[in-house]
Design a protein around this motif. Structure first.
Motif, PDB file in Angstrom:
ATOM      1  N   PRO A  22     -10.920  -0.107  -7.510  1.00  0.00           N
ATOM      2  CA  PRO A  22      -9.634  -0.209  -8.209  1.00  0.00           C
ATOM      3  C   PRO A  22      -8.444   0.210  -7.336  1.00  0.00           C
ATOM      4  N   ASN A  23      -8.713   0.933  -6.230  1.00  0.00           N
ATOM      5  CA  ASN A  23      -7.631   1.341  -5.320  1.00  0.00           C
ATOM      6  C   ASN A  23      -7.312   0.288  -4.274  1.00  0.00           C
ATOM      7  N   THR A  24      -8.083  -0.798  -4.235  1.00  0.00           N
ATOM      8  CA  THR A  24      -7.849  -1.836  -3.240  1.00  0.00           C
ATOM      9  C   THR A  24      -6.588  -2.620  -3.586  1.00  0.00           C
ATOM     10  N   CYS A  71       0.819  -1.217   0.000  1.00  0.00           N
ATOM     11  CA  CYS A  71       0.000   0.000   0.000  1.00  0.00           C
ATOM     12  C   CYS A  71       0.849   1.261   0.000  1.00  0.00           C
ATOM     13  N   ARG A  72       0.525   2.155  -0.925  1.00  0.00           N
ATOM     14  CA  ARG A  72       1.136   3.473  -1.001  1.00  0.00           C
ATOM     15  C   ARG A  72       0.057   4.512  -0.678  1.00  0.00           C
ATOM     16  N   PRO A  73       0.423   5.776  -0.472  1.00  0.00           N
ATOM     17  CA  PRO A  73      -0.598   6.790  -0.166  1.00  0.00           C
ATOM     18  C   PRO A  73      -1.743   6.762  -1.175  1.00  0.00           C
ATOM     19  N   GLY A  74      -2.968   6.708  -0.676  1.00  0.00           N
ATOM     20  CA  GLY A  74      -4.146   6.633  -1.528  1.00  0.00           C
ATOM     21  C   GLY A  74      -4.628   5.223  -1.787  1.00  0.00           C
ATOM     22  N   ASP A  75      -3.794   4.227  -1.491  1.00  0.00           N
ATOM     23  CA  ASP A  75      -4.204   2.837  -1.670  1.00  0.00           C
ATOM     24  C   ASP A  75      -5.088   2.398  -0.510  1.00  0.00           C
ATOM     25  N   GLU A  76      -5.951   1.424  -0.785  1.00  0.00           N
ATOM     26  CA  GLU A  76      -6.925   0.987   0.204  1.00  0.00           C
ATOM     27  C   GLU A  76      -6.713  -0.469   0.596  1.00  0.00           C
ATOM     28  N   LEU A  94     -15.059 -11.747  -6.834  1.00  0.00           N
ATOM     29  CA  LEU A  94     -15.331 -10.312  -6.710  1.00  0.00           C
ATOM     30  C   LEU A  94     -14.051  -9.501  -6.904  1.00  0.00           C
ATOM     31  N   MET A  95     -12.970  -9.957  -6.308  1.00  0.00           N
ATOM     32  CA  MET A  95     -11.699  -9.246  -6.434  1.00  0.00           C
ATOM     33  C   MET A  95     -11.219  -9.251  -7.878  1.00  0.00           C
ATOM     34  N   ALA A  96     -11.434 -10.347  -8.580  1.00  0.00           N
ATOM     35  CA  ALA A  96     -11.012 -10.426  -9.983  1.00  0.00           C
ATOM     36  C   ALA A  96     -11.704  -9.355 -10.821  1.00  0.00           C
ATOM     37  N   ARG A  97     -12.942  -9.017 -10.467  1.00  0.00           N
ATOM     38  CA  ARG A  97     -13.679  -8.002 -11.219  1.00  0.00           C
ATOM     39  C   ARG A  97     -13.357  -6.586 -10.749  1.00  0.00           C
ATOM     40  N   ARG A  98     -13.216  -6.399  -9.449  1.00  0.00           N
ATOM     41  CA  ARG A  98     -13.117  -5.053  -8.888  1.00  0.00           C
ATOM     42  C   ARG A  98     -11.680  -4.589  -8.649  1.00  0.00           C
ATOM     43  N   CYS A  99     -10.800  -5.529  -8.291  1.00  0.00           N
ATOM     44  CA  CYS A  99      -9.408  -5.152  -7.968  1.00  0.00           C
ATOM     45  C   CYS A  99      -8.501  -6.331  -8.301  1.00  0.00           C
TER      46      CYS A  99
END
Length: 386
Positions: free
Chosen positions: A154-156, A103-108, A183-188
């Motif tokens: 997409p930030n996850t 995780c970098r700044p802005g990452d979730e 779900l992760m495959a579609r969203r992140c």
């Protein structure tokens, strides 16, 4: 223990303060707050290892990924290649290093709660923006895939769950994990799923041990340790299983720059413990089964005042004070009177739950002290509503 604060009373630590730290400083007669099984002694461990291998151990640095004997034992436990194992000083450090690297700044990071406080706070300390998926007592703390879908973006970069959970002891099914991965495959699609399996082998009696999720999918990183089921938290020895070679290399560099390596003494003893884990686990599983029966009987007897979620594994479960028996003032009095009965409980607020909920640990006390502790708990509830 007093939190360090500014003159204005503001907490300024990089990691959030959580009162669970009090468990390291207080150990009352009726300690129902602790989530481990009974502590293993050094003598018991040396009986397994033999004194000479320890006597001749050279106290140099361990290998960067962990001692070879320990990693071999972990690989057997998780049924993955030894190359995928990275040892850490407890599971919490493994998650911190994973979050700090991913995780970098802005990452979730998306986190299922209620959870063990360091599982949340180490994400915050690593700089991730944490989005919580709040699992419900009413639904037995089952994974809610609809909530995960709403929280993923997409930030996850990291999704974190535990199976069995702490504080609830509820396990995730293979179908739930497959659904979450879809779900992760579609969203992140580039995110990692971390699964804390610390309580996986703390089963009850002859109940089957759930297979590790290590090796199920390259996007899964699992973590565990010798702390809970095996009763050796003082060894401070845990591990990650990491299928992706690039991520594994980054974690080794992160480990080098924080703790350099594990303790060769701790890792040697932990390897011995894992090689002999069935000899250690079998009697503990019988004790946990007996203790769970005692807790189940107490919850049934107190069903007019409490409700609970029966755990799948682990030396812990969640109990809730019923709203029709305790108003808010009675809940506050309940927590206030516990020391008068020499009782210790883990508040649900520590884990992201309400103060009506508490984690009840039933593996730490000897069995002959569990019933008296629960009787004291009933008297504390009497006093709260008097």
């Amino acid at each position: 223990m007093q939190a360090t604060q500014t003159q204005s009373g503001e907490w300024r630590g990089r990691f959030p303060y959580n009162e669970i730290i009090s468990l390291l400083d207080v150990n009352r007669t009726f300690n129902l707050a602790e989530s481990t099984s009974q502590d293993l002694t050094v003598g018991e461990l040396l009986d397994l290892a033999g004194l000479e291998p320890v006597r001749n151990l050279k106290l140099g640095y361990s290998q960067s990924a962990g001692a070879a004997a320990l990693r071999d034992a972990i690989a057997d436990t998780c049924n993955v290649p030894v190359a995928q194992i990275v040892t850490t000083q407890g599971t919490a450090l493994g998650l911190f290093l994973l979050a700090y690297e991913l995780c970098r700044p802005g990452d979730e990071a998306v986190l299922a709660t209620p959870c063990f406080p360091p599982s949340r706070d180490c994400l915050v300390g690593a700089g991730a923006t944490v989005r919580e998926v709040r699992l419900s007592f009413e639904n037995g703390y089952r994974l809610d895939l609809a909530q995960f879908e709403a929280s993923l973006s997409p930030n996850t970069r990291l999704v974190s769950i535990a199976s069995p959970q702490n504080p609830g002891g509820v396990q995730a099914s293979r179908a739930e994990i497959d659904g979450l991965l879809a779900l992760m495959a579609r969203r992140c699609p580039d995110a990692i799923l971390f699964i804390d399996e610390t309580y996986r082998e703390a089963t009850f009696g002859d109940a089957a041990v759930a297979a590790s999720f290590a090796g199920v999918d390259a996007r899964i990183v699992t973590g565990s340790s010798v702390s809970k089921a095996l009763g050796a938290p003082g060894l401070r020895t845990g591990w990650l299983t990491v299928a992706d070679a690039g991520l594994r290399a980054r974690l080794l560099v992160a480990k080098l720059n924080t703790v350099i390596s594990g303790s060769v003494l701790d890792e040697t003893l932990a390897a011995t413990l894992l090689r002999n884990r069935e000899r250690v686990l079998a009697p503990r599983r019988r004790l946990l089964a007996d203790a769970l029966d005692v807790v189940s009987g107490w919850c049934e007897g107190e069903r007019g005042r409490v409700e609970w979620v029966r755990p799948d594994a682990g030396a812990l479960c969640c109990v809730r004070l019923r709203a029709d028996a305790f108003d808010e003032q009675a809940v506050a009095r309940f927590w206030h009177v516990l020391p008068e009965y020499d009782l210790q409980l883990a508040s649900g607020t520590w884990f992201g739950e309400s103060s009506r909920v508490f984690r009840l640990g039933f593996g730490y006390l000897p069995l002959e002290r569990l019933s008296p502790a629960l009787s004291a708990l009933s008297r504390a509830m009497d006093a709260a509503v008097a």
